[in-house]
Scaffold this motif. Structure first.
Motif, mmCIF file in Angstrom:
data_model
loop_
_atom_site.group_PDB
_atom_site.id
_atom_site.type_symbol
_atom_site.label_atom_id
_atom_site.label_comp_id
_atom_site.label_asym_id
_atom_site.label_seq_id
_atom_site.Cartn_x
_atom_site.Cartn_y
_atom_site.Cartn_z
ATOM 1 N N ALA A 26 56.038 50.261 -84.861
ATOM 2 C CA ALA A 26 55.178 49.502 -83.944
ATOM 3 C C ALA A 26 53.790 50.117 -83.805
ATOM 4 O O ALA A 26 52.850 49.443 -83.363
ATOM 5 N N SER A 27 53.635 51.384 -84.186
ATOM 6 C CA SER A 27 52.339 52.060 -84.034
ATOM 7 C C SER A 27 51.436 51.878 -85.242
ATOM 8 O O SER A 27 50.262 52.233 -85.196
ATOM 9 N N PHE A 28 51.941 51.332 -86.348
ATOM 10 C CA PHE A 28 51.120 51.137 -87.539
ATOM 11 C C PHE A 28 50.149 49.992 -87.299
ATOM 12 O O PHE A 28 50.553 48.899 -86.877
ATOM 13 N N HIS A 29 48.869 50.234 -87.563
ATOM 14 C CA HIS A 29 47.858 49.213 -87.282
ATOM 15 C C HIS A 29 47.082 48.792 -88.513
ATOM 16 O O HIS A 29 46.232 47.919 -88.450
ATOM 17 N N SER A 30 47.364 49.421 -89.661
ATOM 18 C CA SER A 30 46.622 49.089 -90.870
ATOM 19 C C SER A 30 47.593 48.939 -92.037
ATOM 20 O O SER A 30 48.550 48.176 -91.948
ATOM 21 N N LEU A 31 47.376 49.679 -93.106
ATOM 22 C CA LEU A 31 48.200 49.539 -94.302
ATOM 23 C C LEU A 31 49.532 50.255 -94.208
ATOM 24 O O LEU A 31 50.420 50.047 -95.029
ATOM 25 N N GLY A 32 49.688 51.121 -93.203
ATOM 26 C CA GLY A 32 50.916 51.884 -93.091
ATOM 27 C C GLY A 32 50.865 53.151 -93.934
ATOM 28 O O GLY A 32 49.934 53.363 -94.713
ATOM 29 N N PRO A 33 51.863 54.019 -93.804
ATOM 30 C CA PRO A 33 51.893 55.281 -94.546
ATOM 31 C C PRO A 33 52.389 55.074 -95.973
ATOM 32 O O PRO A 33 52.858 53.982 -96.330
ATOM 33 N N PRO A 34 52.318 56.109 -96.809
ATOM 34 C CA PRO A 34 52.924 56.018 -98.145
ATOM 35 C C PRO A 34 54.420 55.730 -98.047
ATOM 36 O O PRO A 34 55.050 55.921 -97.004
ATOM 37 N N ASP A 35 54.989 55.274 -99.156
ATOM 38 C CA ASP A 35 56.413 54.957 -99.177
ATOM 39 C C ASP A 35 57.238 56.230 -98.977
ATOM 40 O O ASP A 35 56.869 57.312 -99.445
ATOM 41 N N LEU A 36 58.367 56.069 -98.287
ATOM 42 C CA LEU A 36 59.259 57.189 -97.995
ATOM 43 C C LEU A 36 60.532 57.054 -98.827
ATOM 44 O O LEU A 36 61.133 55.977 -98.878
ATOM 45 N N VAL A 37 60.932 58.145 -99.481
ATOM 46 C CA VAL A 37 62.168 58.175 -100.257
ATOM 47 C C VAL A 37 63.097 59.194 -99.613
ATOM 48 O O VAL A 37 62.776 60.388 -99.558
ATOM 49 N N HIS A 38 64.235 58.710 -99.118
ATOM 50 C CA HIS A 38 65.203 59.593 -98.462
ATOM 51 C C HIS A 38 66.460 59.688 -99.319
ATOM 52 O O HIS A 38 66.994 58.668 -99.779
ATOM 53 N N LEU A 39 66.937 60.903 -99.532
ATOM 54 C CA LEU A 39 68.125 61.142 -100.350
ATOM 55 C C LEU A 39 69.190 61.855 -99.531
ATOM 56 O O LEU A 39 68.877 62.780 -98.776
ATOM 57 N N THR A 40 70.433 61.413 -99.687
ATOM 58 C CA THR A 40 71.578 62.105 -99.095
ATOM 59 C C THR A 40 72.364 62.752 -100.230
ATOM 60 O O THR A 40 72.815 62.055 -101.148
ATOM 61 N N LYS A 41 72.485 64.079 -100.160
ATOM 62 C CA LYS A 41 73.124 64.826 -101.246
ATOM 63 C C LYS A 41 74.492 65.328 -100.811
ATOM 64 O O LYS A 41 74.691 65.691 -99.654
ATOM 65 N N VAL A 42 75.398 65.347 -101.772
ATOM 66 C CA VAL A 42 76.745 65.861 -101.515
ATOM 67 C C VAL A 42 77.052 66.969 -102.507
ATOM 68 O O VAL A 42 76.473 67.034 -103.598
ATOM 69 N N HIS A 43 77.949 67.850 -102.130
ATOM 70 C CA HIS A 43 78.335 68.941 -103.012
ATOM 71 C C HIS A 43 79.037 68.373 -104.242
ATOM 72 O O HIS A 43 79.913 67.517 -104.143
ATOM 73 N N ALA A 44 78.655 68.855 -105.404
ATOM 74 C CA ALA A 44 79.163 68.299 -106.653
ATOM 75 C C ALA A 44 80.661 68.487 -106.817
ATOM 76 O O ALA A 44 81.320 67.707 -107.508
ATOM 77 N N ARG A 45 81.237 69.491 -106.181
ATOM 78 C CA ARG A 45 82.658 69.780 -106.372
ATOM 79 C C ARG A 45 83.516 69.288 -105.205
ATOM 80 O O ARG A 45 84.578 68.709 -105.400
ATOM 81 N N THR A 46 83.057 69.506 -103.977
ATOM 82 C CA THR A 46 83.878 69.160 -102.818
ATOM 83 C C THR A 46 83.603 67.768 -102.290
ATOM 84 O O THR A 46 84.425 67.189 -101.575
ATOM 85 N N GLY A 47 82.419 67.203 -102.586
ATOM 86 C CA GLY A 47 82.059 65.893 -102.069
ATOM 87 C C GLY A 47 81.623 65.905 -100.622
ATOM 88 O O GLY A 47 81.388 64.851 -100.032
ATOM 89 N N VAL A 48 81.486 67.070 -100.027
ATOM 90 C CA VAL A 48 81.053 67.190 -98.643
ATOM 91 C C VAL A 48 79.526 67.045 -98.574
ATOM 92 O O VAL A 48 78.809 67.585 -99.429
ATOM 93 N N LYS A 49 79.046 66.334 -97.561
ATOM 94 C CA LYS A 49 77.599 66.162 -97.409
ATOM 95 C C LYS A 49 76.925 67.511 -97.213
ATOM 96 O O LYS A 49 77.332 68.299 -96.367
ATOM 97 N N GLU A 50 75.884 67.726 -97.998
ATOM 98 C CA GLU A 50 75.176 68.999 -97.957
ATOM 99 C C GLU A 50 73.842 68.895 -97.216
ATOM 100 O O GLU A 50 73.526 69.735 -96.403
ATOM 101 N N ALA A 51 73.051 67.875 -97.548
ATOM 102 C CA ALA A 51 71.692 67.843 -97.004
ATOM 103 C C ALA A 51 71.100 66.449 -97.091
ATOM 104 O O ALA A 51 71.513 65.607 -97.892
ATOM 105 N N GLY A 52 70.126 66.217 -96.242
ATOM 106 C CA GLY A 52 69.278 65.032 -96.325
ATOM 107 C C GLY A 52 67.870 65.489 -96.631
ATOM 108 O O GLY A 52 67.326 66.371 -95.952
ATOM 109 N N THR A 53 67.268 64.962 -97.692
ATOM 110 C CA THR A 53 65.912 65.348 -98.080
ATOM 111 C C THR A 53 65.062 64.095 -98.233
ATOM 112 O O THR A 53 65.582 62.982 -98.406
#
Length: 685
Positions: A26-53
């Motif tokens: 709601a605060s954007f008044h012009s072109l807006g910010p650059p595009d955002l890419v969000h990734l959710t990573k999981v451990h390759a062996r256990t499948g447990v969520k590790e991080a959000g980047t």
């Protein structure tokens, strides 16, 4: 193909970056910010969520298929070790969310990619509610993404952490898609907003048309631009101004003049057509014609800055500096609006990896000071206000500098006192008026207007204590501008004082040919005085040290500031001297960017090439694969030397093969769009 690196900012809680963006919509008044890419990573062996980047990006097509392809470039093979924060990590990307703002409908397009799996596209409105994507919304978002990719590419206000920039139109296929979308959206172009110098976006002056001409500069596809604009002109005659501008940019002057002539006859008060006429007449040295068309443009669009600024330039070229100052004083000024960047959550960690290829070792990082390097900055340099000017105020300051460059500081002050009412002059008049009042009517109280602080400021500038005799003499010769009288003071005085007939006659005689100086212009005089004072002190100190055969030392940041100061003051040689002094300490991207424009103006082609190579390698290190400034620099080299000779020069230099491969991006663009000067290789490249 040279490998690129992916920057990442790790969140404390997974998903908080996307949530912060949703709350800020709601605060954007012009072109807006650059595009955002969000990734959710999981451990390759256990499948447990590790991080959000997450990281930022521009130049990626926001359509679902293109986003899925981009996400695929970010994935790692299962079990593959990845160096991250100095440790080998084993993880996979589970999901990716691509966020692209649509400034027309004020919604955020979200494309969620499950890896491996499905792709889902939807939009989020300002209330955070989810809606389906329509073809119209997708097209609007695509055009918005192209606009941001071009307009943000070289904008220092968007130098944010973890920001990747790609060329949004790398080939003919992407070009055709953009032109098709632009043709459909041109009639709504005013809804995209406009650049800072335009108060009210119009069909002709808006961010879409600005992007369209930047695209033409990068690709040189003027024939396609003309074809598109001719079709638009058949539907709406207002597009004649854009078509004529396109003709002028591609050196088709005869067609441009014929079109301007016929179009102006149909629309006598079109400010865009009149402005183009003014530009053309100025380029041909017909200032008598230019001033007439510039005045008509001002009459047609009195609330816009650009026609007034053009008229000021005509007066400067005519050496009519008094009219230039009066016109500059009448320019409508618009407040600067901050860019649409919102506060993000505190990061847990930031990962800015160095690409494995294409990097010149000496320019990996220009933010780390060398051993024993001085990093202090003189407060007088750090506080220079001119560097923070934006929009119409920055352009008005440039016009003021042009006047100073032509006639000098002292003459500028003389012209200023001729056309504007100065404080001392007004005080003298008030004193005379008070004396007349006392003589005619002893019951009236003495006026105390002379005790009022005009413009509410007193300059604190002075000659530095450590300055030598030469520096003191140089600064003493720099006349400090006196204040002009504030309109508020004059109005207040008039409200409280009913002048006699004699008073009115005196006032009319004294001020009938003078104007009140606008507060913003009065402040710009003080801003320029600060620039002149620091510049004069620098040159005096430099001459003193040279005469004594002593080294003149400054920190790298100080040399960068002095170089920018010299550029503002239009002293090219001194700017090059300062920037080169900065580079003698260590690599400086700011200094090299300043030198690039100087080398281009001097047509030092070999130096331009090596400067472009270094800046391209530096940009590659910081995830910036697209810079219109460097593309234009390489276009000039290709035109003058030919692409094959440039390739041979790069390959025959001391740069690594991977650096030469990074430079191939320019030759790929030249091949795709057939730049003037491009030559086919023997192998058919």
């Amino acid at each position: 193909m040279v490998q690129t690196a992916v920057p990442e900012i790790q969140e404390i809680e997974i998903g908080e970056a996307v949530n912060a963006r949703t709350q800020a919509l709601a605060s954007f008044h012009s072109l807006g910010p650059p595009d955002l890419v969000h990734l959710t990573k999981v451990h390759a062996r256990t499948g447990v969520k590790e991080a959000g980047t997450y990281h930022y990006v521009t130049g990626v097509d926001p359509s679902s298929a293109s986003v899925a392809a981009y996400m695929n470039t970010l994935t790692y093979a299962p079990g593959e070790g990845q160096i991250w924060f100095g440790k080998v990590q084993h993880w996979n990307i589970q999901t990716g969310v691509y966020c692209c703002y649509n400034s027309l409908s004020r919604v955020d397009l979200r494309v969620r990619v499950h890896i491996p799996g499905s792709v889902e596209a939807f939009v989020i409105d300002e209330r955070g509610e989810k809606h389906p994507v329509t073809e119209q919304l997708m097209q609007e978002t695509y055009v918005c993404s192209i606009i941001r990719a071009f307009l943000f590419a070289d904008d220092d206000d968007y130098n944010i952490t973890a920001y990747r920039r790609f060329n949004p139109i790398p080939n003919r296929e992407a070009e055709d898609k953009f032109l098709d979308a632009a043709a459909k959206m041109f009639s709504r172009g005013w809804q995209f907003g406009s650049e800072l110098e335009v108060q009210v976006p119009t069909l002709i002056s808006n961010n879409l048309t600005a992007t369209f001409f930047k695209y033409l500069e990068v690709t040189k596809s003027y024939d396609k631009g003309v074809n598109l604009l001719e079709k638009l002109r058949e539907k709406d005659s207002d597009f004649a101004a854009l078509l004529a501008r396109c003709y002028l940019d591609m050196d088709e002057e005869v067609k441009a003049v014929q079109l301007l002539h016929s179009s102006v006859e149909e629309s006598l008060r079109d400010p865009n057509l009149l402005d183009l006429q003014t530009r053309f007449c100025m380029s041909k040295g017909r200032l008598d014609f230019a001033v007439a068309t510039a005045k008509r443009a001002v009459d047609s669009a009195p609330s816009e800055f650009a026609p007034w600024a053009r008229l000021v330039k005509v007066y400067i070229e005519q050496q009519d500096f008094q009219s230039a100052l009066l016109t500059l004083n009448s320019c409508p000024m618009f407040p600067y609006q901050n860019v649409d960047l919102h506060r993000m959550p505190v990061a847990q960690r930031v990962h800015l990896p160095i690409p494995p290829e294409g990097i010149i070792q000496d320019i990996i990082d220009d933010a780390v000071a060398g051993e024993g390097e001085t990093t202090t900055v003189d407060p007088a340099l750090a506080r220079l206000p001119a560097s923070s000017l934006r929009g119409t105020f920055a352009q008005a300051y440039e016009l003021l500098v042009e006047i100073v460059h032509e006639i000098g500081w002292d003459m500028l002050l003389k012209y200023r006192s001729k056309v504007f009412i100065m404080e001392e002059e007004y005080r003298s008049l008030k004193t005379e008026t008070s004396s007349v009042q006392k003589t005619n009517n002893h019951s009236r109280a003495d006026s105390d207007a002379s005790n009022v602080a005009v413009n509410g400021r007193e300059s604190t500038t002075s000659i530095p204590e450590g300055a030598g005799e030469e520096e003191k003499a140089a600064l003493a010769n720099l006349v400090k501008p006196e204040n002009s009288v504030d309109a508020v003071i004059v109005k207040g005085s008039e409200d409280g004082h009913h002048a006699t007939g004699e008073d009115e006659a005196t006032s009319s005689t004294t001020f009938r040919s003078k104007r009140l100086c606008e507060r913003w212009l009065d402040n710009l005089f003080m801003v320029m005085y600060e620039d002149m004072r620091v510049y004069t002190l620098w040159r005096a100190e430099s001459a003193h040290y040279r005469a004594q055969q002593l080294p003149y030392k400054k920190s790298l940041r100080e040399w960068e500031i002095l170089g920018a100061l010299a550029v503002r003051m239009k002293h090219t040689e001194e700017a090059a001297e300062a920037y080169n002094s900065a580079l003698e300490i260590r690599f400086s991207a700011n200094a090299l960017k300043g030198l690039l424009e100087i080398y281009i103006a001097k047509k030092e082609l070999v130096t331009v090439l090596h400067t472009a190579i270094k800046l391209t390698s530096y940009n590659h290190r910081w995830f910036k694969e697209f810079s219109p400034q460097l593309v234009r620099a390489m276009q000039g080299l290709v035109l003058e030397e030919g692409s094959q000779k440039l390739r041979n020069m790069i390959q025959g230099s001391d740069y690594s093969s991977s650096v030469a491969e990074v430079m191939d991006m320019y030759f790929d663009i030249a091949k795709q769009f057939r730049w003037p000067g491009y030559e086919e290789d023997d192998d058919g490249r």
